[in-house]
Write a protein that holds these residues in place. Structure first.
Motif, short mmCIF file in Angstrom:
data_model
loop_
_atom_site.label_atom_id
_atom_site.label_comp_id
_atom_site.label_asym_id
_atom_site.label_seq_id
_atom_site.Cartn_x
_atom_site.Cartn_y
_atom_site.Cartn_z
N THR A 44 -0.39 5.46 -5.69
CA THR A 44 0.50 5.98 -4.64
C THR A 44 1.65 5.02 -4.43
O THR A 44 1.45 3.82 -4.21
CB THR A 44 -0.27 6.15 -3.31
N GLY A 46 4.55 4.35 -1.82
CA GLY A 46 5.07 4.68 -0.50
C GLY A 46 6.57 4.44 -0.45
O GLY A 46 7.06 3.41 -0.91
N PHE A 211 4.45 9.04 -1.51
CA PHE A 211 4.20 9.21 -0.08
C PHE A 211 5.42 8.76 0.72
O PHE A 211 5.74 7.57 0.78
CB PHE A 211 2.96 8.40 0.34
N CYS A 219 1.83 3.71 5.72
CA CYS A 219 2.23 3.48 4.33
C CYS A 219 1.38 2.40 3.68
O CYS A 219 0.95 2.54 2.53
CB CYS A 219 3.71 3.10 4.29
N SER A 223 -0.87 3.32 0.39
CA SER A 223 -0.05 3.05 -0.79
C SER A 223 -0.55 1.86 -1.60
O SER A 223 -1.05 0.88 -1.06
CB SER A 223 1.40 2.80 -0.38
N ILE A 226 4.96 -0.18 -2.28
CA ILE A 226 5.88 0.32 -1.26
C ILE A 226 7.30 0.01 -1.70
O ILE A 226 7.61 -1.10 -2.13
CB ILE A 226 5.61 -0.31 0.12
#
Length: 326
Positions: A44, A46, A211, A219, A223, A226
């Motif tokens: 993921t 973010g 995301f 986040c 995540s 980021i």
């Protein structure tokens, strides 16, 4: 090493502004201006920043919900912007989006069973006699009851509606999902439920997420990496823990200094930024953060800082660190 599923290179999206009697183009909104990143499979990324910084536009361009002005978007090594016909339809199945407002995402005139079965029927994913079984499976995956399938969207709470939207996104067995602030319209207790659901679904179905949010704590929770945006530009990207522990860009430092922490006795020095966020119609020259930056140097308003890697996995666009460029 995990291979990237999504690669975005120098993504640019300008929205024209028309005016005058003849409605000629009189300006452009620089929504996204040269953004690059990649997302590894089953991870993921973010994407955070203030409202209007271009986060949602990045997400929509990544799945070709809107076409960028220029740049490249790769999915499994193939340029998404060159997809046509069947190849584009297949990409539509593989890449889905969950919008911010679940109330506006659902057709109020359709029952839930029809909402969930519609994408399956349109893409002819299953024979007609198997669609009902698939819909039952989807509603079960998001922890709702089979009896809910016969109801209309207005009969559900905000959290339940977002579960339905997530179920619809899963209907076509996607590999990549853009989550555009999926919890911002929900109560705090419901936010936690939806986040846990998204993380469970990611593990179960081996999903990859982009995301998008303005909530730093959320986040960090969901995540792996980021990325921070400011007025159409990406200013910093790092692993979630490293970004919180060692933010490099002055804008990231200011964001984190204003982030609430659960410890009431924790002492933090808040960085107060002066001035207003620049207009994306007429962004500043050089570094776009320089009019508000407490560490501004003479060069900052003259040329744009390079986006460089300071250490493995940690990138930043700031002249405070450009001397470390190798």
């Amino acid at each position: 090493m995990t291979e990237p599923l999504i690669q975005v290179k120098n993504l640019v999206k300008y929205f024209p502004i028309y005016g005058g009697i003849l409605l000629k183009e009189i300006g452009r909104v620089h929504a996204v201006d040269g953004v690059s990143f990649e997302i590894n499979k089953q991870t993921t990324l973010g994407l955070v920043g203030e409202s209007g910084c271009g986060k949602t536009t990045v997400g929509r361009c990544t799945i070709r919900l809107i076409d960028p002005t220029s740049g490249e978007v790769y999915y499994n090594g193939e340029n998404v912007l060159k997809f046509r016909g069947k190849q584009l339809n297949q990409f539509r199945c593989n890449a889905q989006i969950v919008f911010q407002n679940p109330h506006a995402s659902l057709n109020p005139r359709m029952k839930i069973k029809d909402i969930l079965s519609e994408p399956i029927r349109i893409h002819k994913l299953l024979p007609k006699n198997e669609i009902e079984k698939r819909v039952l499976q989807l509603i079960n995956e998001v922890a709702l009851e089979p009896s809910h399938l016969l109801r209309y969207p207005h009969e559900f709470s905000g959290g339940q509606k977002q579960r339905i939207v997530i179920a619809r996104a899963l209907a076509l067995n996607p590999e990549f999902i853009v989550l555009d602030e999926p919890t911002s319209a929900l109560d705090v207790s419901v936010q936690a439920q939806i986040l846990n659901l998204l993380m469970d679904l990611q593990r179960k179905f081996k999903l990859t997420y982009l995301f998008i949010t303005h909530n730093l704590n959320i986040c960090r929770h969901i995540s792996d990496e980021i990325a921070v945006m400011y007025v159409g530009k990406m200013v910093e990207r790092a692993s979630a823990d490293e970004l919180f522990d060692e933010p490099l860009h002055p804008y990231t430092q200011a964001l984190l200094s204003a982030n609430p922490v659960p410890d009431p006795e924790a002492k933090r020095s808040k960085i107060i930024l002066k001035g207003e966020v620049p207009s994306p119609i007429n962004p500043p020259s050089g570094c776009r953060f320089h009019p508000r930056c407490p560490k501004r140097m003479d060069i900052c308003d003259k040329s744009e800082p390079p986006y460089i890697q300071i250490k493995p996995g940690h990138h930043v666009a700031c002249y405070l660190y450009s001397k470390n460029e190798s």
